[in-house]
Design a protein around this motif. Structure first.
Motif, PDB file in Angstrom:
ATOM      1  N   LEU A  53       0.840  -1.191   0.000  1.00 35.55           N
ATOM      2  CA  LEU A  53       0.000   0.000   0.000  1.00 35.55           C
ATOM      3  C   LEU A  53       0.878   1.245   0.000  1.00 35.55           C
ATOM      4  O   LEU A  53       1.786   1.369   0.824  1.00 35.55           O
ATOM      5  CB  LEU A  53      -0.915   0.003   1.225  1.00 35.55           C
ATOM      6  CG  LEU A  53      -1.919   1.163   1.318  1.00 35.55           C
ATOM      7  CD1 LEU A  53      -3.028   0.989   0.301  1.00 35.55           C
ATOM      8  CD2 LEU A  53      -2.504   1.255   2.719  1.00 35.55           C
ATOM      9  N   ASN A  54       0.602   2.149  -0.924  1.00 33.63           N
ATOM     10  CA  ASN A  54       1.308   3.428  -0.993  1.00 33.63           C
ATOM     11  C   ASN A  54       0.302   4.537  -0.736  1.00 33.63           C
ATOM     12  O   ASN A  54      -0.607   4.769  -1.544  1.00 33.63           O
ATOM     13  CB  ASN A  54       1.975   3.611  -2.363  1.00 33.63           C
ATOM     14  CG  ASN A  54       2.873   4.841  -2.402  1.00 33.63           C
ATOM     15  OD1 ASN A  54       2.801   5.703  -1.539  1.00 33.63           O
ATOM     16  ND2 ASN A  54       3.717   4.916  -3.414  1.00 33.63           N
ATOM     17  N   ILE A  55       0.443   5.224   0.397  1.00 31.35           N
ATOM     18  CA  ILE A  55      -0.515   6.264   0.782  1.00 31.35           C
ATOM     19  C   ILE A  55      -0.211   7.587   0.090  1.00 31.35           C
ATOM     20  O   ILE A  55      -1.102   8.403  -0.124  1.00 31.35           O
ATOM     21  CB  ILE A  55      -0.511   6.434   2.315  1.00 31.35           C
ATOM     22  CG1 ILE A  55      -0.930   5.121   2.978  1.00 31.35           C
ATOM     23  CG2 ILE A  55      -1.450   7.545   2.753  1.00 31.35           C
ATOM     24  CD1 ILE A  55      -0.847   5.155   4.482  1.00 31.35           C
ATOM     25  N   VAL A 127      -4.798   6.186  -2.880  1.00 30.72           N
ATOM     26  CA  VAL A 127      -3.665   5.294  -2.619  1.00 30.72           C
ATOM     27  C   VAL A 127      -3.447   4.411  -3.839  1.00 30.72           C
ATOM     28  O   VAL A 127      -4.317   4.307  -4.714  1.00 30.72           O
ATOM     29  CB  VAL A 127      -3.902   4.398  -1.378  1.00 30.72           C
ATOM     30  CG1 VAL A 127      -4.144   5.244  -0.130  1.00 30.72           C
ATOM     31  CG2 VAL A 127      -5.070   3.451  -1.617  1.00 30.72           C
TER      32      VAL A 127
END
Length: 208
Positions: A53-55, A127
């Motif tokens: 996960l890349n916020i 995201v």
């Protein structure tokens, strides 16, 4: 829906590894029992083995962290003030978590109600995910049980899959019927199968 109004349902359930029944007694009837092969409050994004996960994809396009689940919450108006400048909040279920974490005091900030009291880890408008990134450790598949009355959740619990349950609507367990007794608690429970067998034997003797 199971049981009728006026009943006091007793739900006995087990998760894998349990050595005895867990018990929930409901004050309301009818009830509905649902078993899910995901943790409590998990979203449709939940994965047992996790994902990346890349916020902050716009500023750090390659900054992925392994998680098992995430949820977005929109906080309206100026209630989000103090939440890092974005009306969108992300709650994260990390690799070492078995469910989303809840805040200790739901009334600590008026915006908490819009997050379902879950701990929000960051503020972000969107995201990105990476299915090739996994949690470093695997774990048993998690199941959850949810008991509700007319759409209102009364109880939730979770454990390792598989899960099983039985429901007792009256004073006697399923497969037994209630009979009167002269001693406390002034009722007894007889096996329906045994009673049916006795009736068949009696009918057989009468018919001879």
């Amino acid at each position: 829906m199971t049981c009728e109004e006026g009943d006091k349902p007793i739900v006995k359930y087990r998760f894998s590894g349990d050595t005895k029944d867990r018990i929930y007694k409901s004050k309301f009837a009818p009830i509905e029992v649902n078993i899910k092969e995901t943790p409590i409050n998990s979203s449709s994004d939940y994965k047992d083995d996790g994902y990346g996960l890349n916020i902050f994809p716009s500023t750090s396009p390659n900054n992925f962290s392994p998680v098992r689940d995430h949820k977005f919450f929109f906080i309206p108006g100026d209630l989000w003030q103090g939440f890092n400048g974005s009306p969108y909040q992300v709650a994260i279920m990390g690799c070492n978590s078995i469910s989303f974490a809840k805040v200790a005091n739901c009334n600590a900030h008026p915006a908490m109600a819009y997050c379902n009291c879950l701990v929000t880890s960051a503020a972000a408008s969107y995201v990105t995910t990476n299915p090739n990134i996994k949690c470093s450790s695997s774990r048993n598949k998690r199941c959850s049980i949810e008991i509700s009355h007319k759409g209102i959740i009364l109880f939730q619990d979770q454990g390792n899959c598989p899960a099983s349950y039985s429901i007792q609507c009256g004073k006697c367990p399923d497969g037994q019927h209630e009979c009167e007794s002269k001693t406390y608690p002034y009722y007894c429970c007889n096996s329906c199968a045994d009673t049916a067998s006795k009736i068949r034997n009696l009918a057989s003797k009468v018919g001879r």
